[in-house]
Enzyme design. Structure first.
Site, PDB file in Angstrom:
ATOM      1  N   LYS A 119       0.848  -1.204   0.000  1.00 44.20           N
ATOM      2  CA  LYS A 119       0.000   0.000   0.000  1.00 44.20           C
ATOM      3  C   LYS A 119       0.874   1.240   0.000  1.00 44.20           C
ATOM      4  O   LYS A 119       1.982   1.229   0.561  1.00 44.20           O
ATOM      5  CB  LYS A 119      -0.861   0.029   1.269  1.00 44.20           C
ATOM      6  CG  LYS A 119      -2.087   0.901   1.150  1.00 44.20           C
ATOM      7  CD  LYS A 119      -3.203   0.126   0.498  1.00 44.20           C
ATOM      8  CE  LYS A 119      -4.442   0.931   0.289  1.00 44.20           C
ATOM      9  NZ  LYS A 119      -5.503   0.089  -0.287  1.00 44.20           N
ATOM     10  N   ASN A 243     -18.324   4.043  -5.420  1.00 42.89           N
ATOM     11  CA  ASN A 243     -17.956   2.985  -6.363  1.00 42.89           C
ATOM     12  C   ASN A 243     -18.442   1.619  -5.889  1.00 42.89           C
ATOM     13  O   ASN A 243     -19.077   0.876  -6.641  1.00 42.89           O
ATOM     14  CB  ASN A 243     -16.436   2.992  -6.564  1.00 42.89           C
ATOM     15  CG  ASN A 243     -16.031   1.991  -7.615  1.00 42.89           C
ATOM     16  OD1 ASN A 243     -16.109   0.784  -7.392  1.00 42.89           O
ATOM     17  ND2 ASN A 243     -15.631   2.468  -8.774  1.00 42.89           N
ATOM     18  N   GLY A 245     -20.619   0.761  -3.060  1.00 40.84           N
ATOM     19  CA  GLY A 245     -22.040   0.697  -2.705  1.00 40.84           C
ATOM     20  C   GLY A 245     -22.949   0.858  -3.912  1.00 40.84           C
ATOM     21  O   GLY A 245     -23.956   0.149  -4.036  1.00 40.84           O
TER      22      GLY A 245
HETATM   23  P1  NAD Z   1     -16.280   6.221  -2.719  1.00 40.94           P
HETATM   24  O1  NAD Z   1     -15.549   7.419  -2.283  1.00 40.94           O
HETATM   25  O2  NAD Z   1     -16.570   6.003  -4.151  1.00 40.94           O
HETATM   26  O3  NAD Z   1     -17.730   6.187  -1.960  1.00 40.94           O
HETATM   27  C1  NAD Z   1     -17.835   6.297  -0.583  1.00 40.94           C
HETATM   28  C2  NAD Z   1     -19.315   6.398  -0.193  1.00 40.94           C
HETATM   29  O4  NAD Z   1     -19.408   6.379   1.229  1.00 40.94           O
HETATM   30  C3  NAD Z   1     -19.996   7.677  -0.634  1.00 40.94           C
HETATM   31  O5  NAD Z   1     -21.348   7.406  -0.975  1.00 40.94           O
HETATM   32  C4  NAD Z   1     -19.935   8.551   0.624  1.00 40.94           C
HETATM   33  O6  NAD Z   1     -20.970   9.527   0.665  1.00 40.94           O
HETATM   34  C5  NAD Z   1     -20.132   7.508   1.689  1.00 40.94           C
HETATM   35  N1  NAD Z   1     -19.605   7.924   2.993  1.00 40.94           N
HETATM   36  C6  NAD Z   1     -18.417   8.499   3.264  1.00 40.94           C
HETATM   37  N2  NAD Z   1     -18.298   8.747   4.573  1.00 40.94           N
HETATM   38  C7  NAD Z   1     -19.429   8.295   5.153  1.00 40.94           C
HETATM   39  C8  NAD Z   1     -19.900   8.263   6.479  1.00 40.94           C
HETATM   40  N3  NAD Z   1     -19.165   8.733   7.488  1.00 40.94           N
HETATM   41  N4  NAD Z   1     -21.112   7.721   6.719  1.00 40.94           N
HETATM   42  C9  NAD Z   1     -21.865   7.232   5.711  1.00 40.94           C
HETATM   43  N5  NAD Z   1     -21.469   7.234   4.439  1.00 40.94           N
HETATM   44  C10 NAD Z   1     -20.264   7.766   4.159  1.00 40.94           C
HETATM   45  O7  NAD Z   1     -15.482   4.985  -2.089  1.00 40.94           O
HETATM   46  P2  NAD Z   1     -15.511   3.455  -2.576  1.00 40.94           P
HETATM   47  O8  NAD Z   1     -14.482   3.257  -3.616  1.00 40.94           O
HETATM   48  O9  NAD Z   1     -16.926   3.064  -2.862  1.00 40.94           O
HETATM   49  O10 NAD Z   1     -14.977   2.704  -1.272  1.00 40.94           O
HETATM   50  C11 NAD Z   1     -15.822   2.460  -0.157  1.00 40.94           C
HETATM   51  C12 NAD Z   1     -15.106   1.533   0.818  1.00 40.94           C
HETATM   52  O11 NAD Z   1     -14.775   0.309   0.166  1.00 40.94           O
HETATM   53  C13 NAD Z   1     -13.782   2.029   1.402  1.00 40.94           C
HETATM   54  O12 NAD Z   1     -13.670   1.488   2.695  1.00 40.94           O
HETATM   55  C14 NAD Z   1     -12.737   1.397   0.510  1.00 40.94           C
HETATM   56  O13 NAD Z   1     -11.489   1.290   1.157  1.00 40.94           O
HETATM   57  C15 NAD Z   1     -13.380   0.052   0.282  1.00 40.94           C
HETATM   58  N6  NAD Z   1     -12.928  -0.657  -0.918  1.00 40.94           N
HETATM   59  C16 NAD Z   1     -13.030  -0.091  -2.152  1.00 40.94           C
HETATM   60  C17 NAD Z   1     -12.649  -0.809  -3.271  1.00 40.94           C
HETATM   61  C18 NAD Z   1     -12.832  -0.244  -4.653  1.00 40.94           C
HETATM   62  O14 NAD Z   1     -12.539  -0.969  -5.618  1.00 40.94           O
HETATM   63  N7  NAD Z   1     -13.293   0.977  -4.833  1.00 40.94           N
HETATM   64  C19 NAD Z   1     -12.118  -2.114  -3.136  1.00 40.94           C
HETATM   65  C20 NAD Z   1     -12.030  -2.681  -1.859  1.00 40.94           C
HETATM   66  C21 NAD Z   1     -12.444  -1.933  -0.759  1.00 40.94           C
END
Ligand code: NAD
Length: 437
Positions: A119, A243, A245
């Site tokens: 990372k 991304n 959700g």
């Molecule tokens: P993103 O930035 O695209 O979306 C994040 C979402 O969470 C948004 O809808 C935002 O409004 C919401 N959010 C942020 N803070 C919040 C809070 N305090 N309470 C409620 N909602 C909140 O991020 P993402 O890429 O969807 O990643 C989400 C999670 O998944 C992270 O923990 C990330 O590390 C993990 N993750 C992502 C990937 C990937 O491929 N994108 C892969 C593995 C894990």
């Protein structure tokens, strides 16, 4: 304030912390090592990073020299190149970066993906940047200048590690395909980085949707095989509509499940008959949040935890399901879309209450499976379609899910213990064969 002063605002002491905190993955790995009968020395070797590099990154941004600090955590490469995203954020620390690298080691191992775990964290305080450059937030164009410059300088400074495939980066918080293109520009090797932009050398169709697709796939398997329910018509609530959700919601709705509640950083919505996800996507694109979508009732993040649904998918941030709210949870299963949304203490409470927790290292591993596909296709220059990528995700995650279920039965353990146990066993096996422990 001038550029020279900026460096003093981010002293090395802020990045260097003296003592590694007892994190969730360390706690779970120690338990796994104990049940495998591994010695304390072997346990320490499995838990500890191979190498941690703390670096100063002077960047020329809009004519000013700005010094950033960064951490490159190379946790374990016993099973393949160190793999993990580049995070740009104001709160990066050494131990957080190491924890995320360790999570990648477990994720790649449980899905039997031939990568290890790594990372990068680069500390960029955007509030400070806006002040330094006299800009008014929000300014997406300015944000992009900062992230592209930071990654471009990082790529120049770390070129050898990327070019040799020692560490294969990808996007994480604060970075995306545009920043990955800058790493490719530096190495001119499509296999040196994954998450490359559409249409560029070695890009992968389906990479963007991969994590959410995998979370939705695992949710369906849990519903049918662990909760004994037809996936179609079952109910799901999701935290986060980014991304992970957003794509999870889309693919669950396409499979006929009812997504009844979604929350994000700005609020939430509930509709008992099931939300129209395409319409919610359109609303969120225009407003930047799901809040205010009609027809649906306003809903809060707090309400989400006690909602009666079949499956709850936390897909936003870490540490949201804690000892405090775990007793209130009325879902029958939690599928971790986000990284580490459930604390170890909460996992124990949920386990005692018979609530299934599918850990992040299995549930959200669709992205890293797609990354391996992108890496291998970049090496071979063979094209692949989105449907083929989705089929690979189903195969890899499906096999990992089966392996974990088998281990649960064999050892009488919970899903999270089975997943970490399987991962630890695989990493240890590779380390032993390579005389790394
Ligand atoms: P993103 O930035 O695209 O979306 C994040 C979402 O969470 C948004 O809808 C935002 O409004 C919401 N959010 C942020 N803070 C919040 C809070 N305090 N309470 C409620 N909602 C909140 O991020 P993402 O890429 O969807 O990643 C989400 C999670 O998944 C992270 O923990 C990330 O590390 C993990 N993750 C992502 C990937 C990937 O491929 N994108 C892969 C593995 C894990």
């Amino acid at each position: 304030m001038n550029a020279e002063e900026y460096g003093t605002l981010m002293p090395l002491e802020d990045v260097l912390e003296s003592r590694q905190p007892l994190t969730r993955s360390i706690a779970l790995m120690r338990r796994a090592c104990e049940s495998l009968g591994l010695s304390q020395v072997v346990t320490a070797n499995l838990v500890s990073p191979q190498e941690v590099r703390v670096f100063r990154l002077p960047c020329k941004i809009l004519g000013k020299i700005v010094t950033l600090w960064g951490v490159l955590a190379l946790h374990n490469n016993a099973r393949g190149p160190f793999k993990g995203g580049i995070r740009l954020s104001g709160d990066v620390t050494i131990w957080e970066t190491v924890e995320l690298a360790r999570l990648m080691t477990l994720k790649t191992a449980v899905t039997d993906t031939e990568f290890g775990g790594g990372k990068t964290g680069i500390r960029v305080d955007m509030d400070e940047m806006y002040r330094l450059f006299n800009r008014q937030p929000p300014d997406p164009e300015f944000d992009k200048i900062i992230s592209l410059d930071a990654v471009e300088y990082y790529a120049q400074a770390t070129r050898e590690i990327f070019a040799s495939h020692t560490y294969v980066p990808a996007p994480d918080l604060g970075t995306g395909p545009d920043e990955m293109a800058f790493i490719f520009n530096e190495t001119l090797d499509p296999a040196s980085v994954t998450g490359k932009p559409e249409g560029t050398h070695g890009w992968l169709p389906g990479r963007r949707e991969a994590t959410g697709y995998g979370v939705a796939y695992i949710t369906r398997r849990v519903m049918e095989e662990m909760l004994g329910k037809q996936a179609a018509g079952s109910t799901v609530a999701i935290q986060g509509f980014g991304n992970v959700g957003g794509h999870t919601a889309r693919y669950l709705a396409e499979a006929g499940l009812k997504v009844v509640a979604i929350t994000d950083a700005h609020g939430g919505i509930y509709h008992g008959a099931g939300l129209d996800i395409a319409a919610v996507e359109e609303h969120a694109r225009a407003r930047g949040t799901v809040a205010g979508f009609t027809p649906a009732q306003p809903f809060t993040n707090e309400q989400l935890w006690s909602l009666e649904v079949d499956v709850l998918v936390p897909a936003a941030v870490g540490n949201v399901i804690t000892e405090a709210n775990a007793p209130d949870i009325r879902a029958r299963a939690i599928v971790e879309g986000a990284n580490m949304p459930t604390t170890v203490e909460a996992m124990d409470v949920l386990g005692q209450r018979g609530i299934v927790v599918v850990p992040d290292i299995l549930a959200n591993a669709g992205g890293v499976v797609a990354s391996m596909e992108e890496y291998s296709r970049s090496l071979s220059a063979m094209k692949v379609t989105r449907d083929e990528v989705f089929a690979t995700i189903e195969k890899s995650l499906g096999t990992a899910f089966d392996n974990c279920r088998e281990r649960m039965r064999e050892k009488g353990v919970r899903m999270s213990e089975a997943a970490v146990g399987l991962a630890v066993e695989r990493v240890y096996d590779a380390m032993r064969r390579r005389r790394m422990t």
